[in-house]
Design a protein around this motif. Structure first.
Motif, short mmCIF file in Angstrom:
data_model
loop_
_atom_site.label_atom_id
_atom_site.label_comp_id
_atom_site.label_asym_id
_atom_site.label_seq_id
_atom_site.Cartn_x
_atom_site.Cartn_y
_atom_site.Cartn_z
N ASP A 143 78.52 -27.79 90.51
CA ASP A 143 77.35 -28.23 91.26
C ASP A 143 76.42 -27.03 91.43
O ASP A 143 76.83 -25.88 91.20
N THR A 193 73.81 -29.73 96.37
CA THR A 193 73.18 -30.97 95.94
C THR A 193 74.19 -31.82 95.20
O THR A 193 74.77 -31.39 94.23
N ARG A 194 74.39 -33.05 95.66
CA ARG A 194 75.37 -33.93 95.01
C ARG A 194 74.92 -34.25 93.60
O ARG A 194 73.80 -34.65 93.36
N ARG A 195 75.82 -34.06 92.64
CA ARG A 195 75.49 -34.33 91.24
C ARG A 195 75.49 -35.82 91.01
O ARG A 195 76.43 -36.53 91.36
N VAL A 196 74.44 -36.33 90.40
CA VAL A 196 74.31 -37.76 90.15
C VAL A 196 75.03 -38.12 88.86
O VAL A 196 74.94 -37.42 87.87
N SER A 197 75.76 -39.21 88.85
CA SER A 197 76.48 -39.65 87.66
C SER A 197 75.52 -39.82 86.50
O SER A 197 74.48 -40.46 86.62
N VAL A 249 68.58 -34.32 98.51
CA VAL A 249 69.91 -34.93 98.42
C VAL A 249 69.86 -36.10 97.44
O VAL A 249 69.01 -36.98 97.53
N GLY A 250 70.77 -36.10 96.47
CA GLY A 250 70.85 -37.17 95.49
C GLY A 250 69.87 -37.07 94.34
O GLY A 250 69.91 -37.90 93.43
N GLU A 251 69.02 -36.06 94.33
CA GLU A 251 68.04 -35.91 93.24
C GLU A 251 68.75 -35.43 91.98
O GLU A 251 69.49 -34.44 92.02
N PRO A 252 68.55 -36.10 90.83
CA PRO A 252 69.15 -35.59 89.58
C PRO A 252 68.69 -34.16 89.32
O PRO A 252 67.48 -33.86 89.32
N ASP A 279 73.87 -37.35 85.14
CA ASP A 279 72.94 -36.23 85.12
C ASP A 279 73.71 -34.98 84.75
O ASP A 279 74.88 -34.84 85.04
N TYR A 282 65.04 -32.30 88.93
CA TYR A 282 64.56 -31.27 89.86
C TYR A 282 64.04 -30.06 89.10
O TYR A 282 63.01 -29.47 89.45
#
Length: 352
Positions: free
Chosen positions: A201, A337-341, A140-143, A343, A147
């Motif tokens: 996502d 998986t939440r996309r990180v700003s 969770v939260g990993e760019p 990334d 990954y």
């Protein structure tokens, strides 16, 4: 089959009638039956056309291109002809397990974004070993670019995506077509560009649903790429990547293509690029060193022996979208998986 199937399956092929018929049969055997199979033959090929005609299933459509344009172009043509709202991709030398589409469509329906890319684990089958990839699912939260690229081991990566695992909205595949002319890392390139869109996502099914046949005795055009071409691709892709991801790709994937040249100039160029525009970690330096020092065949053998440990080739147990993922390593979170700003194979070098 209804006038609008639940899913379209696009398979590019040329000159491999036995392999593509195996791939098509694995699609026709899916538990999801309301589907269409669009096989795009990349140039005139009577043997392939005749083999496919012998399957005798009205869910199969065959498009024969007047001349060869490469696999990315053939995929784009197939996506353009797709009639379903969802399109799944399959390479002609791979095959699916029967529940592949059913599992992915269920995940797609529960996704929290408008345009989910639904991938899955696969069973990597080589003459030397058999093991499940990716080794773990995104945290969770990993760019996501990290990954897919950053290593946590000397002879292997953890994250992975491969063409035959991808199910995505047909609209997304048309909005972000495959890059025609790119001979390697086609699915990685597509994934990076697709993830740069805010409504996209990446979601993984925890269980392996694809059989990826590798190292068979047949020609692969993608293995003959000049490393400079892929280095230019990576430099163009830098805005889509984090600094860690950029360093990892430079020091592992591009280096694995350049190392057989034994060029000191290439060695220095790639190391300088990774340090200047990336953020290398300890495993990046270790991977870079072994890639340049150990012959490729020996590296592949060592990798297979390391990964072929007890439990590595067992099918991962299914997991809910909010529960822990089955993995060959420690359990990891599963789900969209939440996309990180900020990334955003064949990429075989990523997971290898």
């Amino acid at each position: 089959m209804s006038s609008t199937p639940d899913v379209s399956v696009v398979i590019p092929t040329r000159g491999r009638p036995d392999l593509v018929t195996r791939a098509v049969r694995s699609v026709l055997a899916q538990t999801v039956t309301d589907l269409e199979v669009v096989v795009v033959v990349d140039g005139p090929d009577d043997a392939t056309r005749d083999a496919l005609a012998g399957l005798g299933d009205d869910r199969l459509r065959v498009i024969v291109l007047p001349e060869s344009g490469g696999a990315p172009n053939a995929r784009n043509v197939g996506v353009g002809a797709a009639r379903a709202g969802w399109t799944a991709l399959l390479d002609d030398d791979d095959e699916w397990l029967p529940t592949k589409l059913a599992v992915q469509l269920e995940l797609a329906e529960g996704a929290r974004v408008a345009m989910p890319i639904v991938a899955c684990r696969l069973l990597n089958r080589t003459p030397r070993a058999e093991f499940v990839m990716p080794r773990r699912l995104p945290a969770v939260g990993e760019p996501l670019t990290e990954y897919l690229t950053v290593r946590r081991g000397l002879f292997h990566g953890d994250g992975f995506i491969q063409t035959s695992t991808i199910l995505a909205p047909t609209e997304l595949l048309r909005r972000v077509p495959f890059t025609v002319g790119l001979r390697r890392l086609q699915e990685l390139d597509w994934t990076f560009r697709a993830l740069s869109h805010a409504d996209v996502d990446l979601v993984y099914a925890a269980e392996p649903l694809v059989i990826w046949h590798q190292d068979e005795d047949r020609p692969r055009i993608t293995f003959d790429t000049v490393w400079e071409e892929q280095f230019e691709w990576l430099q163009r892709s830098r805005p889509l990547l984090t600094r860690r991801a950029y360093a990892a790709l430079t020091m592992s994937v591009i280096s694995s293509m350049a190392a057989p040249t034994r060029s000191a100039s290439a060695f220095r160029t790639l190391l300088r690029e990774a340090r200047r525009h990336g953020q290398p970690g300890i495993f990046d330096y270790l991977a870079f060193g072994q890639i340049w020092l150990i012959p490729p065949q020996l590296r592949r053998t060592l990798r297979d022996r390391i990964l072929r440990r007890p439990g590595a080739s067992r099918a991962a147990a299914p997991a809910s979208r909010s529960g822990p993922a089955a993995s060959t390593d420690a359990p990891q979170p599963v789900g969209p998986t939440r996309r990180v700003s900020g990334d955003s194979g064949r990429p075989s070098e990523i997971g290898a």
